[in-house]
Write an enzyme that holds these catalytic residues in place. Structure first.
Site, PDB file in Angstrom:
ATOM      1  N   ASP A 214       0.809  -1.181  -0.023  1.00 41.66           N
ATOM      2  CA  ASP A 214      -0.113   0.038   0.118  1.00 41.66           C
ATOM      3  C   ASP A 214       0.964   1.244   0.132  1.00 41.66           C
ATOM      4  O   ASP A 214       0.658   2.071  -0.796  1.00 41.66           O
ATOM      5  CB  ASP A 214      -0.975   0.089   1.313  1.00 41.66           C
ATOM      6  CG  ASP A 214      -1.924  -1.003   1.318  1.00 41.66           C
ATOM      7  OD1 ASP A 214      -3.227  -0.898   0.909  1.00 41.66           O
ATOM      8  OD2 ASP A 214      -1.478  -2.242   1.755  1.00 41.66           O
TER       9      ASP A 214
ATOM     10  N   ASP B 235      -6.703   4.889  -5.358  1.00 41.52           N
ATOM     11  CA  ASP B 235      -6.581   3.728  -4.197  1.00 41.52           C
ATOM     12  C   ASP B 235      -5.184   2.968  -4.745  1.00 41.52           C
ATOM     13  O   ASP B 235      -5.254   2.420  -5.718  1.00 41.52           O
ATOM     14  CB  ASP B 235      -7.947   2.938  -4.599  1.00 41.52           C
ATOM     15  CG  ASP B 235      -7.846   2.055  -3.432  1.00 41.52           C
ATOM     16  OD1 ASP B 235      -6.873   1.709  -2.856  1.00 41.52           O
ATOM     17  OD2 ASP B 235      -9.103   1.668  -3.113  1.00 41.52           O
TER      18      ASP B 235
ATOM     19  N   LEU C 139      -3.883   0.293  -3.640  1.00 38.86           N
ATOM     20  CA  LEU C 139      -3.922  -1.077  -3.416  1.00 38.86           C
ATOM     21  C   LEU C 139      -5.431  -1.309  -2.778  1.00 38.86           C
ATOM     22  O   LEU C 139      -5.717  -1.336  -1.541  1.00 38.86           O
ATOM     23  CB  LEU C 139      -2.811  -1.657  -2.368  1.00 38.86           C
ATOM     24  CG  LEU C 139      -2.609  -3.126  -2.492  1.00 38.86           C
ATOM     25  CD1 LEU C 139      -1.438  -3.600  -1.760  1.00 38.86           C
ATOM     26  CD2 LEU C 139      -3.936  -3.880  -2.126  1.00 38.86           C
ATOM     27  N   ASP C 140      -6.266  -1.743  -3.906  1.00 37.09           N
ATOM     28  CA  ASP C 140      -7.671  -2.141  -3.366  1.00 37.09           C
ATOM     29  C   ASP C 140      -7.692  -3.453  -3.192  1.00 37.09           C
ATOM     30  O   ASP C 140      -7.014  -4.516  -3.786  1.00 37.09           O
ATOM     31  CB  ASP C 140      -8.629  -1.620  -4.562  1.00 37.09           C
ATOM     32  CG  ASP C 140      -9.765  -1.869  -4.403  1.00 37.09           C
ATOM     33  OD1 ASP C 140     -10.566  -1.525  -3.080  1.00 37.09           O
ATOM     34  OD2 ASP C 140     -10.756  -2.349  -5.141  1.00 37.09           O
TER      35      ASP C 140
ATOM     36  N   THR D 257      -6.945  -4.847   0.266  1.00 35.93           N
ATOM     37  CA  THR D 257      -5.675  -5.175   0.974  1.00 35.93           C
ATOM     38  C   THR D 257      -5.876  -6.311   1.805  1.00 35.93           C
ATOM     39  O   THR D 257      -4.911  -7.153   2.036  1.00 35.93           O
ATOM     40  CB  THR D 257      -5.482  -4.045   2.026  1.00 35.93           C
ATOM     41  OG1 THR D 257      -5.237  -2.861   1.253  1.00 35.93           O
ATOM     42  CG2 THR D 257      -4.288  -4.265   2.869  1.00 35.93           C
TER      43      THR D 257
ATOM     44  N   SER E 235     -19.477  -7.872  -1.552  1.00 34.81           N
ATOM     45  CA  SER E 235     -18.348  -7.965  -0.501  1.00 34.81           C
ATOM     46  C   SER E 235     -18.289  -9.074   0.101  1.00 34.81           C
ATOM     47  O   SER E 235     -19.328  -9.884   0.313  1.00 34.81           O
ATOM     48  CB  SER E 235     -18.170  -6.775   0.411  1.00 34.81           C
ATOM     49  OG  SER E 235     -17.242  -6.802   1.273  1.00 34.81           O
TER      50      SER E 235
ATOM     51  N   HIS F 131     -19.864  -9.169   3.720  1.00 34.40           N
ATOM     52  CA  HIS F 131     -21.185  -9.194   4.281  1.00 34.40           C
ATOM     53  C   HIS F 131     -22.089  -9.829   3.250  1.00 34.40           C
ATOM     54  O   HIS F 131     -23.152  -9.272   2.553  1.00 34.40           O
ATOM     55  CB  HIS F 131     -21.632  -7.779   4.582  1.00 34.40           C
ATOM     56  CG  HIS F 131     -21.418  -6.729   3.544  1.00 34.40           C
ATOM     57  ND1 HIS F 131     -20.396  -6.033   3.677  1.00 34.40           N
ATOM     58  CD2 HIS F 131     -22.128  -6.466   2.393  1.00 34.40           C
ATOM     59  CE1 HIS F 131     -20.335  -4.919   2.632  1.00 34.40           C
ATOM     60  NE2 HIS F 131     -21.323  -5.367   1.853  1.00 34.40           N
TER      61      HIS F 131
ATOM     62  N   GLY G 128     -12.694  -6.301  -3.090  1.00 31.50           N
ATOM     63  CA  GLY G 128     -12.166  -5.318  -3.874  1.00 31.50           C
ATOM     64  C   GLY G 128     -13.192  -4.585  -4.741  1.00 31.50           C
ATOM     65  O   GLY G 128     -14.054  -5.511  -5.653  1.00 31.50           O
TER      66      GLY G 128
ATOM     67  N   LYS H 204     -14.743  -5.867  -8.608  1.00 31.84           N
ATOM     68  CA  LYS H 204     -16.329  -5.894  -8.721  1.00 31.84           C
ATOM     69  C   LYS H 204     -16.807  -5.314  -9.847  1.00 31.84           C
ATOM     70  O   LYS H 204     -17.729  -5.674 -10.623  1.00 31.84           O
ATOM     71  CB  LYS H 204     -17.092  -5.443  -7.379  1.00 31.84           C
ATOM     72  CG  LYS H 204     -16.843  -6.475  -6.267  1.00 31.84           C
ATOM     73  CD  LYS H 204     -17.630  -6.179  -4.935  1.00 31.84           C
ATOM     74  CE  LYS H 204     -17.216  -6.792  -3.789  1.00 31.84           C
ATOM     75  NZ  LYS H 204     -15.813  -6.134  -3.096  1.00 31.84           N
TER      76      LYS H 204
ATOM     77  N   ASP I  72     -12.296   4.049  -3.131  1.00 29.78           N
ATOM     78  CA  ASP I  72     -12.580   2.752  -3.848  1.00 29.78           C
ATOM     79  C   ASP I  72     -13.615   2.552  -5.107  1.00 29.78           C
ATOM     80  O   ASP I  72     -13.619   1.424  -5.602  1.00 29.78           O
ATOM     81  CB  ASP I  72     -13.513   1.952  -2.737  1.00 29.78           C
ATOM     82  CG  ASP I  72     -12.544   1.664  -1.740  1.00 29.78           C
ATOM     83  OD1 ASP I  72     -11.473   1.308  -1.740  1.00 29.78           O
ATOM     84  OD2 ASP I  72     -12.821   1.712  -0.394  1.00 29.78           O
TER      85      ASP I  72
END
EC number: 3.1.3.7
Length: 359
Positions: free
Chosen positions: A110, A174, A176-177, A179, A242, A245, A268, A272, A300
Site C-alpha cells: 500500500d 486507491d 491497493l484495493d 488489502t 463484498s 457481508h 475489492g 467487482k 474505492d
C-alpha cells in the site's frame, strides 16, 4: 580622514551595507525559487496550491494527458504491489477497525504503491487536488517525471486535447484495493486505481490488475479500451457483493429477484466493477449487478464509476442518487452499479437494501 576629503560617518556605512545585503538576498531567493519550481517542488504534498505548470497554461489541465499519466501511475503502483507480494515481506499492520468491525489493514505494498502513484501525478499536475487512501509523508517525497508521451491506444480514442480548469479537478487514488485479500494471497481481487473528477463528476477512470497486468481505462465523452458485455440477466441476476457481508445482501436479493439469483462474494471494488464488463482475464468472474450495502470510501469506487459512466452504465447510492466526488471521502448510502439495464427500475426493486445501507 577619507581620500578626497570625504568623511564617512558610521551611520552611512551601516545603511550602505544593509542595502547591499538586501539586494543580495533578493537575487539569491529568486534564484532558489526558480530552481525549486523547475523540479516541481513548490507545493506541499497533498495540497492543491497552483504550481508552475498551472501558471504557464492559464490554470488548465488536459484530461487526455491526465488519462495517460493515470494509466502510468496505476501500472507503476501495481509494480510495487506485485514486487512486495512476491517478496512475501508485507510488513502488515492495522490502521484500526472498519465500521463493520474488521481490521483495516495496511502493508508495504500500500505504502510504496501510494508513493509512486501520488508523486507521479503530483509532479505532472502540481495544481490539482489529489486525495489518496494512504498518508503521504513529506519525508518520502520523490520527483517522478513523466515523459509527456501519450500511448497510441489513448490517442486513437481521444483524438484531441480536452482542457478543463485545474481548480475544478479532484484526483482519487486507491494504491491497493483489496488489502485484506492481498494479505491472504488472493491475488485476483487486487487492483490499483486512479479517478479524475471534474466539478465532482467522475470523468476518467483507470483500474489496473497488477498480477495479470490488465488495465481498463475510460473517459466520459472520450473513449475507452474496455466495453460492456453483449447481454445481462435482469430478471435473475448474478450479484457480486463484498466477501465481508455477502449473507446480508443474499437474504434481500433472494426476496427481490427469486431463488434463482446467484450471489458472488468477492474482494475489492475495482474487481467487482470489472465483473460487469467484457474483460479478457480468465481469473475475472462475471456478474450482472454490483451491490454494496454499507459505508464505502470514494477512492474505492470513483474509477469504476467513471468507467461505467463512460460506457453508458450507472453507479448510484441504493436510493438512486448520483455520487459527488468532492467534500467528504466516503458515502453512507451504499451503492448499486449496473450497465445495459433499467437502473432506476432496479433501484425501485431494492427498498430494503436502502434501509440496510444506513444501519
Amino acid at each position: 580622514m577619507a581620500p578626497m576629503g570625504i568623511r564617512l560617518s558610521p551611520l552611512g556605512v551601516a545603511v550602505f551595507c544593509l542595502l547591499g545585503l538586501g539586494v543580495l538576498y533578493h537575487l539569491y531567493s529568486g534564484f532558489l525559487a526558480g530552481r525549486f519550481s523547475l523540479f516541481g517542488l513548490s507545493s506541499e504534498p497533498g495540497g492543491g496550491a497552483a504550481g508552475p505548470a498551472a501558471a504557464a497554461d492559464g490554470g488548465t489541465v488536459d484530461l487526455r494527458e491526465m488519462l495517460a499519466v493515470s494509466v502510468l501511475a496505476a501500472v507503476r503502483g501495481g509494480d510495487e504491489v506485485r514486487r512486495v507480494r512476491e517478496s512475501n515481506v508485507l510488513h502488515e499492520k492495522s490502521k484500526g477497525k472498519t465500521r463493520e468491525g474488521a481490521e483495516d489493514k495496511m502493508t508495504s505494498g500500500d505504502v510504496l504503491s501510494n508513493r509512486k502513484m501520488f508523486y507521479l501525478l503530483k509532479t505532472a499536475f502540481p495544481s490539482v487536488q489529489i486525495n489518496t487512501e494512504e498518508h503521504v509523508d513529506a519525508a518520502d517525497q520523490e520527483v517522478i517525471l513523466w515523459d509527456h508521451k501519450i500511448p497510441e491506444d489513448i490517442l486513437k480514442e481521444v483524438t484531441t486535447p480536452k482542457e478543463v480548469p485545474a481548480e475544478s479537478v479532484t484526483v482519487w487514488i486507491d494504491p491497493l484495493d483489496a488489502t485484506q485479500e492481498y494479505t491472504e494471497d488472493l491475488r485476483k481481487y487486487v487492483t490499483t486505481m486512479v479517478c479524475v473528477a471534474v466539478n465532482g463528476k467522475p470523468v476518467l477512470g483507470v483500474i489496473h490488475k497488477p498480477f495479470s497486468e490488465y488495465t481498463a481505462w475510460a473517459m466520459v465523452d472520450g473513449g475507452s479500451n474496455v466495453k460492456a458485455r453483449s447481454s445481462y440477466n435482469e430478471k435473475t441476476p448474478r450479484i457480486i457483493v463484498s466477501r465481508s457481508h455477502s449473507g446480508m445482501v443474499r437474504q434481500v436479493a433472494l426476496q427481490t429477484f427469486g431463488n434463482q439469483t446467484t450471489i458472488i462474494p468477492a474482494g475489492g471494488a475495482g474487481y467487482k466493477v470489472l465483473a460487469l464488463l467484457d474483460v479478457p482475464d480468465k481469473s475475472q468472474e462475471k456478474a450482472d449487478l454490483y451491490i454494496h450495502v454499507t459505508y464505502i470510501k470514494k477512492w474505492d469506487i470513483c474509477a469504476g464509476n467513471a468507467i461505467l459512466k463512460a460506457l453508458g452504465g450507472h453507479m448510484t447510492t441504493l436510493s438512486g442518487e448520483e455520487i459527488s466526488y468532492t467534500g467528504s471521502d466516503g458515502i453512507e448510502g451504499g451503492l448499486l452499479a449496473s450497465i445495459r439495464m433499467n437502473h432506476q427500475a432496479l433501484v425501485r426493486k431494492l427498498p430494503d437494501l436502502e434501509k440496510t445501507g444506513h444501519k
